[in-house]
Scaffold this motif. Structure first.
Motif: not given
Ligand code: ADP
Length: 770
Positions: A647, A650-651, A675, A680, A688, A693-695, A705-707, A709-710, A734
């Motif tokens: 993450n 990626k973000y 990072d 967020i 999240i 849930h995805r931002v 992403g599927t939302g 992972g976290l 974050s």
């Molecule tokens: P995914 O990454 O597959 O969308 P996650 O559950 O890992 O699913 O994350 C959920 C959401 O949280 C992400 O879609 C993203 O919007 C936000 N997110 C997670 N980690 C970060 C990060 N390090 N910086 C910014 N946004 C993040």
């Protein structure tokens, strides 16, 4: 004239005893004085007809008779005053007998009357004391002013002054007594009774003088003396009746005040029964009901008591109409009974009963008094029943309104809020206090589906008509706290002909439903996007291998197969995540079977970093020299750490660094991934961790992403008795902190476990995701 006084309840009050003691003491002193009285050996006059012992006997009998025909006047509950012709007779005794004999004959006659009427000894003592002092004082005045045997102006003066003295002594004693019993101010009592006292003095003096002249000069005319006596007696009766009338009016006024106050059933019954009890000085005043209930008034405490109904009560209930039962027909040894039926809407429901006591005889005319009272009680009972029903119904409705999950608003024809249920406050953040009385349009900031401002009342009003009095409008509400709610206003109009009287609106909060709906469609968009992304290269490379496989160089072929395997693995992970998430949601036990062992969190973090060889340059791993020992399932720790690092990469921008650190503090081991990415928003930092849930807007989707992972990562962390939290500064980056129970290095004391943790260190055990 107030001749003597009944002491209704002498016991228990010191001041009352003092008044009685004072009367007795003064009486005794007066008697002693009478015996010592100078020049009182002879009488002022000698009546012609009877002399000697006969005269004494006749006067004693006359005194007794005067005392017996008394007119009673009640003062409050405890004191009874009696108007009699006794003072006239006492004056006569003083005129025709020597002082000692006159006083003794007067007291003897009174005592005889009391014995006949079986008065309690304390009352006898009090009254005899009062008469002794009154008679002696009157004798002193009479003998001081009037000459012996002379009918002249001095006789008139002496007689009037002596009567006045006798009356004054009586009045003073009565004022003291009433003060002790009722707390009535002495001066007030004297003032109130003064007129009556003066009239009595004049009447008595005139009567006594007349009788005296007749007895001495023309005894044959004596029978005519009865006429003024009777006239005086009737005037006493009239005065007593007036007094009684005033008392009755006061009681009735009190009762009517209770009735207009909209009394409860108990209050109405209490008011009437205590009125009857006082009015009739009754042996019992009760209300009996045909259903077996009954209430009576306790004569001492004037409180309601239940009646245990027996045959006597049933007999009373069986009396068909308003009736006065004589003593022979009345139950419970009463001296008579008044029975008035209680009728509600023409149906008889019971009866009001007054039992006659020994003291007061119930009369036919009392029936006319009790009948309207019973009628008004019936009306009051009916009203009280209706009120009680109304209160019950209202409270039922109230609880429906209060408990309803949907908001309920009643709006007047003009758009003013009349009712605002508690759920409305939850939905709109506007309190009922602020809402009721205000115009609905002023209370709510509302938008329609297209984001245009709207008036929810006017929108509903347009839908409603007498033919279709119901309709619903979807409204977006912007609350004062900035929150947005999606609601549906379901209007129900109450019409009178064509005119809308009020609009009853049910407000349903659809925010959660619509969010779930959005999540579902987001999920489908996300998952199909995520599944399609790896499928495209798989399909492309596979087709390439099939059509031109042989002509492609080995190296390129191997590369193509590697991509296919990599994407297939990615697809597999995706499907596994979906399954894991659905298992967690369904709360299957054990969801994640995991082995617990002691591992070095720093080493596991390094392993996770190695999963990202392409980004090795960006990852800055900082771990302490000593191992960070934690109790965990190492595979799951790597899974969580990889997700966090993935993450972070990626973000955040492609050239920015991602720091990964591990350390121990207190009884926890920590892995922190930081990072310098987009961050967020604060209102999303907890969300999240929700499933799917995805931002990012799924329709834009610049990142995959599927939302999930976290969501999965936090569940895994908690299943290992640890936690996963995040903080973020939008635009700056974050930080995600993954904590696990620390294990002390060999040889150290184990750290204190936090409450509720039961992880056994070093032992293999299976944990389930909670
Ligand atoms: P995914 O990454 O597959 O969308 P996650 O559950 O890992 O699913 O994350 C959920 C959401 O949280 C992400 O879609 C993203 O919007 C936000 N997110 C997670 N980690 C970060 C990060 N390090 N910086 C910014 N946004 C993040």
């Amino acid at each position: 004239m107030p001749q003597h006084h009944d002491v209704g309840s002498p016991a228990g009050r010191l001041s009352l005893h003092q008044v009685v003691g004072l009367s007795v003491a003064l009486g005794a002193a007066s008697l002693a004085a009478a015996f010592w009285f100078p020049g009182a050996e002879g009488a002022l006059f000698r009546p012609a007809p009877v002399q000697g012992t006969w005269l004494l006997a006749a006067l004693a009998a006359l005194t007794c008779a005067a005392e017996l025909v008394a007119v009673r006047v009640r003062h409050g509950d405890d004191a009874v005053e009696e108007l009699t012709l006794l003072d006239g007779v006492v004056m006569l005794n003083l005129l025709v007998l020597p002082v000692r004999q006159a006083v003794l004959v007067s007291l003897g006659g009174v005592l005889l009357a009391y014995t006949v009427r079986r008065r309690p000894p304390i009352k006898m003592m009090y009254n005899v004391g009062v008469y002794a002092s009154g008679a002696t004082t009157a004798a002193a005045v009479l003998h001081g002013v009037s000459p012996v045997g002379a009918f002249d102006v001095r006789l008139v003066l002496g007689l009037t002054a002596a009567t006045a003295a006798f009356v004054a002594v009586n009045l003073a004693h009565m004022a003291l007594l009433l003060g002790a019993i009722n707390g009535a101010p002495v001066a007030e009592t004297l003032r109130q009774d003064a007129t009556l006292a003066i009239l009595t003095v004049l009447g008595t003096a005139a009567l006594t003088g007349t009788v005296l002249v007749m007895a001495v000069q023309a005894p044959v005319l004596l029978p005519y003396a009865v006429l003024p006596a009777v006239a005086l007696w009737y005037s006493y009766r009239a005065s007593a009746a007036k007094h009684e009338e005033r008392r009755r009016s006061a009681l009735l006024l009190e009762y009517s005040q209770v009735l207009v106050s909209g009394p409860t059933r108990a209050e109405a019954l209490l008011a009437l029964l205590s009125l009857l009890q006082e009015q009739f000085d009754a042996a019992a005043a009760m209300a009996l009901f045909d259903d077996g209930d009954g209430l009576r008034i306790d004569p001492r405490t004037l409180e309601l008591q239940p009646v245990v109904t027996g045959p006597g009560h049933h007999r009373l209930l069986a009396v068909p109409e308003l009736a006065l039962l004589p003593g022979s027909e009345a139950p419970f040894g009463w001296q008579g009974a008044l029975v008035a039926p209680l009728t509600i809407d023409g149906n008889r429901v019971g009866a009001v009963v007054v039992g006659g006591s020994g003291r007061v005889r119930l009369r036919q005319r009392d029936l006319t008094a009790i009948s309207p009272l019973a009628g008004s009680l019936a009306v009051a009972l009916q009203n009280a029943d209706r009120l009680a029903r109304l209160v019950e119904e209202t409270s039922k409705l109230r609880s429906v309104v209060d408990q309803a999950g949907d908001g309920i608003v009643v709006v007047s024809r003009e758009g003013t809020v009349q009712l605002w249920s508690p759920a409305m406050e939850t939905i709109t953040a506007v309190s009922p206090q602020a809402a009721v009385g205000a115009r609905l349009v002023d209370l709510l900031v509302a938008e329609d589906g297209g984001g245009e401002p709207m008036d929810p009342f006017a929108a509903g009003r347009r839908l409603l008509s007498p033919a279709t009095p119901q309709g619903s409008v979807d409204v977006q509400l912007l609350r004062p706290d900035g929150e947005r709610r999606s609601t549906r206003f379901i209007h129900a109009g109450a019409f009178d002909g064509e005119v809308l009287l009020r609009d009853v609106v049910i407000v349903r909060d659809l925010t959660a439903e619509w969010q779930a709906e959005r999540m579902k469609s987001d999920f489908i968009a996300t998952v199909s996007h995520e599944l399609r992304t790896p499928l495209t290269p798989i399909k492309g490379y596979a087709q390439m291998l099939r059509t031109r496989g042989d002509s492609i160089p080995l190296e390129k072929r191997t590369r193509a197969l590697e991509v296919i395997v990599d994407r297939a693995e990615h697809l597999g992970r995706l499907v596994e995540d979906l399954l894991a998430a659905s298992r967690i949601a369904a709360d299957h036990e054990p969801t994640h079977a995991m082995a617990t062992s002691t591992a070095d969190l720093a080493a596991l973090a390094r392993r996770a970093c190695e999963d990202f060889p392409a980004s090795a340059r960006r990852i800055d791993l900082q771990v302490p020299a000593d191992p960070v020992l934690v109790a965990c399932d190492p595979t799951r720790v790597v899974q969580v750490a990889s997700n966090l690092i993935s993450n972070a990469l990626k973000y955040s921008p492609a050239d920015s660094a991602v720091s990964v650190t591990a350390h121990t503090r207190a009884d926890l081991g920590y892995l922190v991934v930081r990072d310098h990415g987009q961050g967020i928003p604060a209102d999303q930092i907890e969300r999240i961790f929700d499933k799917f849930h995805r931002v990012e807007d799924p329709m834009v989707m610049s990142t995959g992403g599927t939302g999930l992972g976290l969501f999965i990562a936090r569940q895994l962390a908690r299943a290992m008795h640890g936690d996963l939290t995040g903080t973020s500064t939008p635009g700056a980056g974050s930080t995600f902190t993954f904590s696990l129970p620390a294990v002390p290095p060999p040889g150290e004391d184990p750290p204190r476990r936090r409450a509720g943790k039961t992880l056994r260190i070093g032992a293999e055990r299976t944990m389930g995701v909670s």
